[in-house]
Write a protein that holds these residues in place. Structure first.
Motif, PDB file in Angstrom:
ATOM      1  N   TYR A  24      -2.228  27.678  27.294  1.00  0.00           N
ATOM      2  CA  TYR A  24      -2.808  28.237  26.067  1.00  0.00           C
ATOM      3  C   TYR A  24      -3.508  27.114  25.308  1.00  0.00           C
ATOM      4  O   TYR A  24      -3.167  25.937  25.444  1.00  0.00           O
ATOM      5  CB  TYR A  24      -1.691  28.825  25.196  1.00  0.00           C
ATOM      6  CG  TYR A  24      -0.537  27.846  25.057  1.00  0.00           C
ATOM      7  CD1 TYR A  24      -0.570  26.814  24.127  1.00  0.00           C
ATOM      8  CD2 TYR A  24       0.554  27.905  25.928  1.00  0.00           C
ATOM      9  CE1 TYR A  24       0.454  25.875  24.051  1.00  0.00           C
ATOM     10  CE2 TYR A  24       1.575  26.980  25.859  1.00  0.00           C
ATOM     11  CZ  TYR A  24       1.521  25.964  24.919  1.00  0.00           C
ATOM     12  OH  TYR A  24       2.508  25.029  24.866  1.00  0.00           O
ATOM     13  N   VAL A  58       4.910  30.512  21.182  1.00  0.00           N
ATOM     14  CA  VAL A  58       5.214  31.302  22.377  1.00  0.00           C
ATOM     15  C   VAL A  58       6.659  31.771  22.261  1.00  0.00           C
ATOM     16  O   VAL A  58       7.572  30.954  22.073  1.00  0.00           O
ATOM     17  CB  VAL A  58       5.011  30.483  23.665  1.00  0.00           C
ATOM     18  CG1 VAL A  58       5.371  31.327  24.896  1.00  0.00           C
ATOM     19  CG2 VAL A  58       3.563  29.993  23.771  1.00  0.00           C
ATOM     20  N   LEU A  78       2.829  29.488  30.729  1.00  0.00           N
ATOM     21  CA  LEU A  78       3.015  30.901  30.421  1.00  0.00           C
ATOM     22  C   LEU A  78       3.431  31.681  31.666  1.00  0.00           C
ATOM     23  O   LEU A  78       2.897  31.472  32.753  1.00  0.00           O
ATOM     24  CB  LEU A  78       1.723  31.482  29.846  1.00  0.00           C
ATOM     25  CG  LEU A  78       1.267  30.879  28.516  1.00  0.00           C
ATOM     26  CD1 LEU A  78      -0.155  31.320  28.197  1.00  0.00           C
ATOM     27  CD2 LEU A  78       2.220  31.269  27.389  1.00  0.00           C
ATOM     28  N   ASP A 134       5.980  36.628  28.552  1.00  0.00           N
ATOM     29  CA  ASP A 134       5.817  35.791  27.363  1.00  0.00           C
ATOM     30  C   ASP A 134       4.915  36.478  26.346  1.00  0.00           C
ATOM     31  O   ASP A 134       4.021  37.252  26.706  1.00  0.00           O
ATOM     32  CB  ASP A 134       5.208  34.435  27.732  1.00  0.00           C
ATOM     33  CG  ASP A 134       6.200  33.505  28.407  1.00  0.00           C
ATOM     34  OD1 ASP A 134       7.405  33.771  28.342  1.00  0.00           O
ATOM     35  OD2 ASP A 134       5.753  32.497  28.996  1.00  0.00           O
ATOM     36  N   ILE A 184       2.481  35.446  22.967  1.00  0.00           N
ATOM     37  CA  ILE A 184       1.819  34.378  22.217  1.00  0.00           C
ATOM     38  C   ILE A 184       1.415  34.915  20.849  1.00  0.00           C
ATOM     39  O   ILE A 184       0.872  36.020  20.744  1.00  0.00           O
ATOM     40  CB  ILE A 184       0.552  33.889  22.941  1.00  0.00           C
ATOM     41  CG1 ILE A 184       0.830  33.599  24.417  1.00  0.00           C
ATOM     42  CG2 ILE A 184      -0.036  32.666  22.248  1.00  0.00           C
ATOM     43  CD1 ILE A 184      -0.431  33.511  25.252  1.00  0.00           C
TER      44      ILE A 184
END
Length: 320
Positions: free
Chosen positions: A126, A210, A291, A295, A297
């Motif tokens: 990310y 996260v 990730l 998950d 975000i």
């Protein structure tokens, strides 16, 4: 005051609207105003003329789309935050140049869209970034002054520059590793700034978490190559049009980290280039920061006083 422009879908049509709290004022625009560039370059006054009493649609009744349409260029800056340079095992002094690349505009997706991790990708990372969106075409050779950003830029938005590190780094392909469909959440809205508000861009505070745990936390003022200089350099290189998106780089906190000095010594002197990258991918698979399906975000950008608030992205990661 900033004004938030949204692109919406109510199940029967796609339309632009101005946000007033939890209600939206749809804009009555001709059919030709479907793209970000068209609405910003041709209907700027209509956006600012919208009134709260025109807010007849509840935000909860629409699905928000990315405020940057997929016909626009998606231009990116790399290694543009001091903290990210350091965590990558590099030195700021070694990057006196502005690192520029592009992502495929087809990767642009809504701020709350689920992102599918491709089956060949294991190291999905990310990158929260401040996105700048052009208000008008930038003529070749233009020099943009730091105090004249409002003449060229319409507003700011949140970008998550999702990256397949096991494609990007071993293959040396930024474009390929960052351009899978869904790898560019943008929005939720485009926050339009008035001239005096553009001076506050360094105060914008970026946070990405996260599964509720903060990974990135920094101010945009940490940028090495700042917006005016970047726009001027782009104008010397290529055509940049109204509605195009410039993502300005990410701070420290990504999953990808530089190996320690001893590991770097071993890799450099005792392993082939192919072996080095095999070791990188193998080690990355055990890194819990990358990730994984399931998950979630969250990404937000705002000034600490809340006067400029770009909203929040909420992105779920799913398996292919």
């Amino acid at each position: 005051m900033p004004r938030t422009l949204l692109r919406c879908d109510d199940g029967t049509r796609t339309f632009w609207a101005v946000q007033f709290g939890e209600r939206l004022a749809p804009l009555d625009l001709p059919a030709g105003a479907a793209t970000t560039g068209a609405i910003l370059s041709r209907h700027w006054d209509a956006i600012w003329d919208a009134r709260e009493e025109d807010a007849t649609v509840a935000r909860a009744d629409v699905r928000l789309l990315a405020p940057v349409t997929c016909n626009q260029q998606f231009i990116c800056q790399g290694v543009n935050y001091r903290s990210h340079v350091h965590e990558s095992g590099l030195k700021v002094a070694d990057f006196p140049f502005n690192t520029l690349f592009t992502k495929a505009s087809s990767c642009i997706t809504a701020a709350d869209a689920t992102v599918v991790r491709p089956p060949n990708v294991q190291l999905l990372d990310y990158e929260i970034e401040l996105g700048l969106v052009l208000r008008r075409d930038l003529p070749a050779g233009t020099t943009v002054a730091p105090d004249r950003l409002h003449e060229w830029l319409a507003g700011v938005t949140i970008v998550n520059d999702l990256s397949a590190r096991d494609v990007q780094l071993p293959q040396g392909q930024f474009y390929k590793g960052k351009s899978y469909r869904g790898f560019g959440p943008v929005g939720p809205g485009l926050v339009l700034l008035e001239p005096q508000e553009w001076r506050r861009w360094p105060e914008l505070h970026m946070r990405l978490a996260v599964n509720g745990r903060v990974r990135q936390d920094a101010y945009c003022g940490e940028m090495i190559h700042q917006p005016a200089a970047t726009l001027s350099e782009l104008a010397s290189l290529q055509d940049v049009r109204a509605g195009d998106l410039v993502a300005t780089g990410t701070p420290a906190g990504c999953a990808a980290r530089a190996p320690g000095k001893f590991t770097m010594f071993v890799l450099r002197h005792f392993m082939s280039e192919a072996g080095k990258w095999r070791a990188f991918v193998a080690k990355g698979r055990s890194n819990p920061m990358y990730l994984r399906p399931g998950d979630r975000i969250s990404a937000a950008i705002r000034t600490d006083d809340g006067r400029i608030d770009l909203g929040e992205q909420t992105t779920a990661v799913a398996a292919a």
